[in-house]
Design a protein around this motif. Structure first.
Motif, PDB file in Angstrom:
ATOM      1  N   TRP A 159      43.611  33.673  34.984  1.00 59.26           N
ATOM      2  CA  TRP A 159      43.214  33.715  33.579  1.00 59.26           C
ATOM      3  C   TRP A 159      44.465  33.498  32.740  1.00 59.26           C
ATOM      4  O   TRP A 159      45.507  34.099  32.999  1.00 59.26           O
ATOM      5  CB  TRP A 159      42.607  35.077  33.229  1.00 59.26           C
ATOM      6  CG  TRP A 159      41.235  35.289  33.764  1.00 59.26           C
ATOM      7  CD1 TRP A 159      40.058  35.109  33.098  1.00 59.26           C
ATOM      8  CD2 TRP A 159      40.881  35.739  35.070  1.00 59.26           C
ATOM      9  NE1 TRP A 159      39.000  35.414  33.916  1.00 59.26           N
ATOM     10  CE2 TRP A 159      39.476  35.801  35.139  1.00 59.26           C
ATOM     11  CE3 TRP A 159      41.616  36.085  36.210  1.00 59.26           C
ATOM     12  CZ2 TRP A 159      38.796  36.199  36.274  1.00 59.26           C
ATOM     13  CZ3 TRP A 159      40.935  36.479  37.358  1.00 59.26           C
ATOM     14  CH2 TRP A 159      39.544  36.531  37.373  1.00 59.26           C
TER      15      TRP A 159
ATOM     16  N   GLY B 228      33.679  28.747  33.119  1.00 56.90           N
ATOM     17  CA  GLY B 228      33.120  30.002  33.617  1.00 56.90           C
ATOM     18  C   GLY B 228      34.072  31.150  33.418  1.00 56.90           C
ATOM     19  O   GLY B 228      34.827  31.189  32.447  1.00 56.90           O
ATOM     20  N   ASP B 229      34.070  32.081  34.360  1.00 54.37           N
ATOM     21  CA  ASP B 229      34.794  33.345  34.222  1.00 54.37           C
ATOM     22  C   ASP B 229      36.312  33.172  34.131  1.00 54.37           C
ATOM     23  O   ASP B 229      36.945  33.663  33.215  1.00 54.37           O
ATOM     24  CB  ASP B 229      34.431  34.262  35.391  1.00 54.37           C
ATOM     25  CG  ASP B 229      35.051  35.638  35.256  1.00 54.37           C
ATOM     26  OD1 ASP B 229      35.086  36.162  34.130  1.00 54.37           O
ATOM     27  OD2 ASP B 229      35.503  36.185  36.274  1.00 54.37           O
ATOM     28  N   CYS B 230      36.903  32.478  35.079  1.00 56.45           N
ATOM     29  CA  CYS B 230      38.359  32.317  35.076  1.00 56.45           C
ATOM     30  C   CYS B 230      38.720  30.922  34.565  1.00 56.45           C
ATOM     31  O   CYS B 230      37.867  30.057  34.429  1.00 56.45           O
ATOM     32  CB  CYS B 230      38.934  32.552  36.468  1.00 56.45           C
ATOM     33  SG  CYS B 230      38.377  31.368  37.707  1.00 56.45           S
TER      34      CYS B 230
END
Length: 140
Positions: free
Chosen positions: A60, A90-92
């Motif tokens: 991140w 998405g998330d990272c």
């Protein structure tokens, strides 16, 4: 055939695909020139060259602005331990495949290099337990 064995002799390739050697060689050259064949490589045994330990690192960044992302990408390109790098939606922000000799060596790499890249906020490491499938052949 070439995905499975890039060193196959042209005569053997021609026989397997049902062509005579000369047209077969021409077709391979056309594929190379058109960019379908990107390059030929030797795939090394990671254990034999002391990088048999693989991890996946999710990264991140502090910001997703162009300068931060571009800087991270340039730094990743300089680190040979990172053998794959994917910018994610998405998330990272990024997923990296990193190779090392062992867990201790990866930990040193993470502490001394990966987390010191300007703009990195955090890194989460995933350790695979078993390699089920790894191929470079595309389904064509």
């Amino acid at each position: 055939m070439l995905q499975n064995n890039g060193r196959i002799p042209n005569t053997e390739l021609a026989e397997k695909v049902g062509l005579s050697p000369s047209p077969c060689l021409r077709r391979v050259k056309i594929l190379e020139d058109a960019g379908f064949i990107d390059r030929y490589v030797a795939l090394l045994n990671p254990t034999k060259v002391n990088v048999g330990f693989t991890v996946f690192a999710r990264v991140w960044l502090k910001s997703q602005d162009a300068e931060t992302v571009d800087h991270f990408i340039e730094e990743v390109k300089r680190l040979p331990q990172i053998v794959e790098c994917h910018l994610m939606a998405g998330d990272c922000d990024f997923i990296l495949r990193v190779v090392a000799e062992n867990l201790d060596e990866y930990r040193r790499f993470q502490a001394n290099h990966l987390t010191r890249i300007k703009g990195v906020q955090s890194v989460k490491t995933e350790i695979p337990m078993q390699k089920v499938k790894l191929t470079s052949e595309l389904p064509i």
